[in-house]
Every structure is written in structure tokens, then in C-alpha cells.
Write a protein that holds these residues in place. Structure first.
Motif, short mmCIF file in Angstrom:
data_model
loop_
_atom_site.label_atom_id
_atom_site.label_comp_id
_atom_site.label_asym_id
_atom_site.label_seq_id
_atom_site.Cartn_x
_atom_site.Cartn_y
_atom_site.Cartn_z
N ALA A 157 0.82 -1.22 0.00
CA ALA A 157 0.00 0.00 0.00
C ALA A 157 0.85 1.27 0.00
O ALA A 157 0.35 2.35 -0.32
CB ALA A 157 -0.93 0.00 1.21
N ALA A 158 2.13 1.16 0.34
CA ALA A 158 2.95 2.35 0.57
C ALA A 158 3.39 3.06 -0.70
O ALA A 158 3.69 4.25 -0.66
CB ALA A 158 4.17 1.99 1.40
N THR A 159 3.46 2.36 -1.83
CA THR A 159 3.98 2.96 -3.05
C THR A 159 3.04 2.73 -4.23
O THR A 159 2.26 1.77 -4.23
CB THR A 159 5.36 2.38 -3.42
N PRO A 160 3.13 3.57 -5.26
CA PRO A 160 2.29 3.36 -6.45
C PRO A 160 2.60 2.08 -7.21
O PRO A 160 1.77 1.59 -7.96
CB PRO A 160 2.61 4.59 -7.31
N GLY A 178 6.82 10.31 -4.57
CA GLY A 178 7.26 10.75 -3.24
C GLY A 178 6.12 11.15 -2.34
O GLY A 178 6.10 10.80 -1.16
N ASN A 179 5.14 11.90 -2.87
CA ASN A 179 3.99 12.30 -2.06
C ASN A 179 3.13 11.11 -1.67
O ASN A 179 2.58 11.05 -0.57
CB ASN A 179 3.15 13.32 -2.82
N PHE A 180 3.01 10.16 -2.58
CA PHE A 180 2.26 8.93 -2.28
C PHE A 180 2.92 8.18 -1.13
O PHE A 180 2.26 7.77 -0.16
CB PHE A 180 2.21 8.06 -3.54
N ILE A 184 1.35 7.60 2.89
CA ILE A 184 0.90 6.30 3.41
C ILE A 184 1.96 5.59 4.24
O ILE A 184 1.64 4.68 5.01
CB ILE A 184 0.44 5.40 2.24
N LEU A 185 3.23 5.99 4.14
CA LEU A 185 4.31 5.27 4.84
C LEU A 185 4.06 5.13 6.35
O LEU A 185 4.24 4.03 6.89
CB LEU A 185 5.65 5.95 4.58
N PRO A 186 3.67 6.19 7.08
CA PRO A 186 3.41 6.00 8.52
C PRO A 186 2.33 4.95 8.79
O PRO A 186 2.48 4.13 9.71
CB PRO A 186 2.95 7.39 8.99
N ALA A 187 1.27 4.96 7.99
CA ALA A 187 0.21 3.96 8.16
C ALA A 187 0.74 2.56 7.86
O ALA A 187 0.40 1.58 8.55
CB ALA A 187 -0.97 4.29 7.25
#
Length: 529
Positions: A157-160, A178-180, A184-187
Motif C-alpha cells: 500500500a505504501a507505493t504506487p 514521493g507524495n504517495f 501512506i508510509l506511517p500507516a
């Protein structure tokens, strides 16, 4: 969009229902054509029933998504050839401190791998490693298989480029790599931690069982036997008949292993044995004088043998140099593959066009390989690309019926992104649809509608809505065994693994999947920015 004519609504619903049945259930008795053919059939029926035109069916196919998906698969193929996933598998058992440490490693490695190399690829290459580790430690496989599949979904889920639905979201939302990742990275990190803790809590007793020392000793002995087929001077301390099987096998091992860079055919070994080793009877039955004269008469032969051995010794260094050169070429090639992959990730983080960046990296790897790329390209899942083509047309046809818009009119007032209850309702809708219609069709059906509803509140909320859609639709795959392709891959790979086969049942997955999905989804929603 208002509802279309009744005929169009009915025919479009029939086409979409056929598509849904064939996609959700891979083997339908009355039409066992599979998911890819089912997707193409759905798109074709939309055109035949005149729900959409043939031009519309082609126009809605997203070439950027197909290009991104193709490039990602090619890069994954070359990384697999460069032993990337083999090294990841070794990390699973390197200096392990017990079953609980192992299950945490499985969660961490599968999540990170899935974020950059897709969850499906991760599950394909790591399932057998996980089964071997469970067997070596005399542990039940299902907690580790659940850890692999569930963490792969969460990590992707963390990257496109982590999974197909994220590819769709990244292209349609135009959110940079990068914005994606930052959103989502913390989640994702918290989701992996919580998922691992749930696994430890649910299977604590199973993971606390001490291994039987005798079983471990047997396994270690077996491993030693596998690695002990080498010539050792200690085994030559007693006399063995020259024609015994033991001596013959030693000759073969000595001939093969005397020079790492040489490959000695077995016929030459046999000739060498016949020419160089007389039988014991011959040695004992020949008088000493005869032996002396034979020694004198064979002097020229010995000289010829000395010359022959000298020539062989002179050619051995060249073969060793060739072997060393080949080894260094392989190391340089692997390094090049890793450097190209790192460069691709850096380019994605800098905000370059994702589709062209990944395709460029794939082409660079083909050129770097310096051989016919057909072998690598044959490993690309072209059926998946065709599946997407059919799905784009089918979903567009269903949209033209007006049914999705009509349903969204009822849901939208309760799914406002600017309040907690609205986020909760939206998450429930995404969760249910992802398990009923699969996650990629859900994203195609809801994506634009959710984004427009959030954009009416603020531009920041539009981005957040896309990220919520990515997070929930991906984690929703952990709910049941049929929730995502990664789960099915783990199940099938585990069942078909040679000598390690294990069947992960639907209910054992559901028992863990329901609480994990609900808790991880809820925690992640509070961390998405």
C-alpha cells in the motif's frame, strides 16, 4: 449521471455480472475460461449489447497503467535473475533467535519487498523459503504463510508500484511517487507492526513450542551429509581395494574437485582409472624383476606422461582465469542490475513520469544483459495486461448504465471526508466492495467519485481521499483468502511446493484476517496525511 434506458441498464448489468462471476471465482463449472478471458468477455459483451461503442472500449484503456505494470514486471524478472529474492530469503533465517523472531522477520521483509517489487512477486518467490524455514524449525507453516501474505498486502500500500490498484490511483490522481509514499508510509509501518503483534498474540503457544533436540540433530546431520561429499585425506588412512565401489567413487570425486575451474567428463575418469590403477592381483602376482624391467621399459612412457601433465598444468591457469573472469562478469552484471533499480527508484522519488521511468529502467536492464531479451520477456504476465484491458472496458460500460452514480448519490452524504463518521463510512464501503468486486474494479468504480466529493471540500482532502482509497482497498485484501491475488498465490504456491506442500484453509485465514483487517485499517486511517 442519471440512469440509462432500461434495456441498457439490464444488458450492462448482465455483462458486468458475468465479468464479476468469472473474475471473483477463477473456476466456474459452466464457463471455466479463467479471469483473463472473463475480463475480455465482459468488455466484448458491453460492446455487443451497445452499452458502449467499440471506440469507447479502446479509448478507456489506460496505456500509462499498462506501461507501468509491464515495466514493473520486467524489472522484477531481472531482479530475480540477479538473486535479489534469494538474498531476501536468506535474510529470513540469518542468525535467527527463534520462532517469534522469524515471524517478525517475515512480516518486515515481505512488507518492504512488496512496496518496491509488488506484493504478487514477493509472494511468488518467498513462499517456498517460508515453508523451508518452518520445516527446519519444526513449526506449523500457517502462521508464517499468513504473515507473508498479510504483510505483503500491507506493505504494497505504501507505493504506487506496490500493487495494481495503486498503479491506477497514481495515474488517475497524478500524485507523485514521493507524495504517495510520504502520505501512506506511517500507516504502512504501524500496520506491519500491529499485524505482527496480532500474529504473535494469536499464535503465541504454537510459536513457543520447543524443538525436539533429536529432530534438530537429524536435520543438522542431514545437512552435513549434503555438504560432506568432498575428498578428505583422513578417509585415505586405510587401504581400500582399488576396484571397490568406495575407491571408484573417490576417484570420481577427486577428478571433479581437483580443479574448481575444470570439468572432467566421466569417460575420462574411467579411462584414467583403467590406465593408472592396476588390480591388486596384478600387483601381488608380478615378480620384482619383472616389475624392474617393466619400469625401465616404460621410462619413455613416463616421460611422455610427464610432458602431458606439464601441458595440463600449463592449461589449468588459463581455465582458472576464464572461470574467474566469468565470475567477475556475473558480479558486475548483478551490480549493474541493482544500480539501475536504485536509479529507477531515485527517479520516481524525484517526480519523473512513473510509466516512462519504469519502462526506461526495464530497457536499460535488457541492454545491460547483452543477450536476446526474449527469455526474460516470456516471464512477463501478458495475461494480466489483457485482464486490465478487458476490465477497463467492462467498468466503463457499467458506469454508462448510471447505476454506480445512482448508488453514490445515496452514499455520498454519509461519506464526507472532512469528518470522522464520513471517513468510517467511506472505509466500510471500500472494504465491502473490495471483497465483493475485487480491489481494482472498486478503485475504477469509486475513484473519480470519491475524489470529486472530497475536492468539493478542499484540494488537500482530494489527495487524502485517493490515499484512503489506496490504503483501504489494499488492506481489505487481508479479510479473506479470496480478498487479493497475493493470498491466492501464497495458498497455491504452498500447496504445490515439492516435498513441502501445505494447504492454507479458507477458515484459518478468515480467523486471522477479519480482526487484522479491521484493526490495521482503522489505525492506518488515523495516520494518513
Amino acid at each position: 449521471m442519471p440512469l440509462a434506458s432500461p434495456v441498457k441498464v439490464v444488458l450492462g448489468s448482465i455483462a458486468f455480472a458475468i465479468f464479476w462471476v468469472l473474475v471473483v471465482f477463477s473456476a466456474v463449472p459452466f464457463l471455466p475460461v479463467g479471469r483473463t478471458a472473463g475480463s475480455l468477455l465482459g468488455g466484448m459483451l458491453m460492446v455487443i449489447f451497445q452499452v458502449i461503442t467499440a471506440g469507447q472500449a479502446y479509448a478507456v484503456i489506460e496505456l500509462q497503467i499498462l506501461g507501468l505494470l509491464f515495466g514493473t514486471m520486467v524489472v522484477s524478472v531481472y531482479l530475480e535473475r540477479a538473486d535479489m529474492f534469494k538474498y531476501l530469503g536468506k535474510l529470513l533465517s540469518w542468525k535467527s533467535r527463534g520462532p517469534k523472531d522469524l515471524i517478525c522477520r517475515v512480516c518486515l521483509i515481505s512488507a518492504i519487498s512488496s512496496a518496491f517489487f509488488t506484493n504478487d512477486t514477493t509472494c511468488v518467490v518467498l513462499t517456498e523459503f517460508v515453508l523451508k524455514i518452518a520445516r527446519q524449525h519444526n513449526l506449523p507453516p500457517h502462521p508464517f504463510l499468513l504473515a507473508l501474505a498479510s504483510s505483503a498486502n500491507i506493505g504494497s500500500a505504501a507505493t504506487p508500484i506496490g500493487n495494481p490498484q495503486n498503479l491506477v490511483i497514481a495515474v488517475k490522481s497524478k500524485i507523485s511517487f514521493g507524495n504517495f509514499l510520504k502520505g501512506i508510509l506511517p500507516a504502512m509501518i504501524m500496520g506491519v507492526i500491529v499485524n505482527a503483534l496480532l500474529l504473535l498474540c494469536m499464535y503465541w503457544k504454537l510459536l513457543s513450542i520447543e524443538n525436539d533436540e533429536e529432530d534438530i540433530a537429524v536435520e543438522l546431520l542431514a545437512e552435513e551429509e549434503v555438504n560432506s561429499h568432498r575428498f578428505s585425506p583422513a578417509t585415505m588412512s586405510h587401504f581400500t581395494s582399488f576396484n571397490s565401489p568406495e575407491w571408484n567413487s573417490r576417484w570420481e570425486v577427486m577428478a571433479v574437485q581437483s580443479s574448481p575451474g575444470m570439468s572432467v567428463p566421466m569417460g575420462q575418469v574411467e579411462n584414467l582409472r583403467n590406465r593408472s590403477i592396476p588390480s591388486a592381483n596384478e600387483i601381488q602376482g608380478v615378480p620384482s624383476g619383472t616389475l624392474e624391467s617393466a619400469r625401465n621399459s616404460n621410462a619413455p612412457k613416463e616421460a611422455a606422461n610427464d610432458v602431458s601433465s606439464q601441458v595440463k598444468e600449463e592449461t589449468m591457469p588459463s581455465k582458472r582465469v576464464a572461470s574467474l573472469t566469468t565470475r567477475w562478469k556475473k558480479i558486475l552484471w548483478k551490480s549493474g542490475v541493482y544500480l539501475v533499480t536504485i536509479g529507477m527508484l531515485i527517479a520516481l522519488l524525484l517526480g519523473l513520469n512513473m510509466s516512462w521511468t519504469v519502462i526506461t529502467a526495464a530497457l536499460a536492464l535488457m541492454v545491460l544483459d547483452f543477450r536476446d531479451a526474449r527469455t526474460s520477456l516470456e516471464k512477463v504476465s501478458y495475461s494480466l495486461l489483457l485482464f486490465f484491458c478487458g476490465m477497463f472496458s467492462t467498468v466503463q460500460g457499467f458506469n454508462e448504465t448510471g447505476i454506480p452514480d445512482t448508488l453514490w448519490v445515496f452514499i455520498e452524504p454519509y461519506s464526507k471526508i472532512d469528518r470522522v463518521s464520513g471517513i468510517a463510512m467511506l472505509a466500510i464501503v471500500i472494504l465491502l466492495m473490495s471483497n465483493l468486486a475485487s480491489n481494482v474494479p472498486t478503485v475504477l468504480l469509486l475513484g473519480t467519485r470519491v475524489a470529486l466529493s472530497a475536492a468539493a471540500v478542499s484540494a488537500a482532502n482530494e489527495k487524502k481521499a485517493w490515499l484512503i482509497l489506496a490504503w483501504v482497498s489494499t488492506v481489505a485484501g487481508n479479510l479473506s483468502l479470496l480478498g487479493s491475488a497475493a493470498n491466492i498465490i501464497v495458498c497455491e504456491q504452498a500447496r504445490q511446493a515439492p516435498e513441502l506442500g501445505y494447504t492454507l484453509s479458507f477458515w484459518s485465514h478468515l480467523k486471522f484476517g477479519v480482526p487484522s483487517t479491521l484493526i490495521v485499517t482503522a489505525i492506518g486511517l488515523t495516520l494518513i496525511r
